[in-house]
Design an enzyme around this catalytic site. Structure first.
Site, mmCIF file in Angstrom:
data_model
loop_
_atom_site.group_PDB
_atom_site.id
_atom_site.type_symbol
_atom_site.label_atom_id
_atom_site.label_comp_id
_atom_site.label_asym_id
_atom_site.label_seq_id
_atom_site.Cartn_x
_atom_site.Cartn_y
_atom_site.Cartn_z
ATOM 1 N N HIS A 179 -29.669 15.346 27.023
ATOM 2 C CA HIS A 179 -31.129 15.447 27.044
ATOM 3 C C HIS A 179 -31.581 16.691 26.294
ATOM 4 O O HIS A 179 -30.840 17.648 26.162
ATOM 5 C CB HIS A 179 -31.657 15.484 28.470
ATOM 6 C CG HIS A 179 -31.279 16.720 29.234
ATOM 7 N ND1 HIS A 179 -30.004 16.925 29.705
ATOM 8 C CD2 HIS A 179 -31.983 17.819 29.574
ATOM 9 C CE1 HIS A 179 -29.954 18.095 30.313
ATOM 10 N NE2 HIS A 179 -31.133 18.669 30.249
ATOM 11 N N HIS B 10 -26.493 13.906 31.852
ATOM 12 C CA HIS B 10 -26.704 13.041 30.686
ATOM 13 C C HIS B 10 -27.295 13.856 29.529
ATOM 14 O O HIS B 10 -27.950 14.879 29.761
ATOM 15 C CB HIS B 10 -27.613 11.865 31.043
ATOM 16 C CG HIS B 10 -28.986 12.266 31.447
ATOM 17 N ND1 HIS B 10 -29.362 12.456 32.740
ATOM 18 C CD2 HIS B 10 -30.084 12.534 30.707
ATOM 19 C CE1 HIS B 10 -30.620 12.818 32.786
ATOM 20 N NE2 HIS B 10 -31.094 12.883 31.566
#
Ligand code: ZN
Ligand code: ZN
Length: 206
Positions: A36, A34
């Site tokens: 980040h 994801h």
């Protein structure tokens, strides 16, 4: 959030530098899929920043001006400019170490996230998004990159640093990556088979 954490971490007595960065893509060695970012608070000024600060100080002594302000003025002319308006500019520096390396910087002199005003923020967000969209259109896939924010170290006496964000995509082409080898790793000298003027034109056209 970036500013908030910078502010908070800068106040800690043992923190000499707050480094905000993002790694994107498996090619960079990302372990979380994801989106980040990361923020490191160092008890020292890291080597790359030390070198930049020294170069800026040298330029200031010699000319009385800010190195990056001069650089930006030069890049406004156009051949290495990727995008930008009055407040932020993105360009491929003539000293790029990666084919599609881009530096994004405020046109006016700002030291770091803590020195940006509301209009700077607004324009920063817009320009950043536009740049990342260009990156993703380049090879029609999410382009991997390292994003490194180079802001001034906390405290007084560091106002001469000019805030900028550096992007290092490892790609030379859609499926060829640039690997660091003998010259880069062993001698610290980057060899590049692309002209900044050409890659900037490519990105500009997207
Ligand atoms: Zn400046
Ligand atoms: Zn830098």
């Amino acid at each position: 959030m970036w500013r908030d954490r910078t502010d908070e971490l800068s106040r800690l007595p043992n923190v000499k530098y707050v480094y905000v960065f993002e790694n994107r893509g498996e090619e960079i060695g990302v372990t979380l899929s994801h989106p980040h970012g990361q923020i490191y608070a160092f008890p020292f000024v890291p080597p790359v920043l030390q070198r930049e600060l020294a170069a800026e100080a040298r330029h200031k002594r010699k000319t009385g001006r800010c190195l990056y302000c001069d650089l930006i003025q030069q890049e406004q002319a156009g051949v290495r400019k990727v995008l930008g308006g009055d407040r932020w500019i993105a360009f491929v520096p003539e000293f790029a170490r990666w084919p599609y390396e881009v530096h994004l910087a405020p046109v006016a002199h700002r030291g770091g996230l803590l020195d940006l005003d509301e209009q700077d923020d607004e324009s920063f967000a817009g320009t950043l998004k536009e740049l990342l969209q260009k990156y993703d259109r380049l090879f029609d896939k999410p382009l991997p990159y390292v994003m490194a924010m180079h802001q001034r170290p906390p405290g007084r006496g560091n106002a001469q640093h000019h805030f900028h964000v550096e992007f290092y995509p490892p790609n030379r082409t859609k499926d060829k990556l640039k690997y660091l080898a003998g010259s880069e790793l062993g001698a610290g000298a980057f060899i590049l088979d692309a002209r900044a003027e050409d890659t900037a034109a490519e990105l500009r056209a997207l």
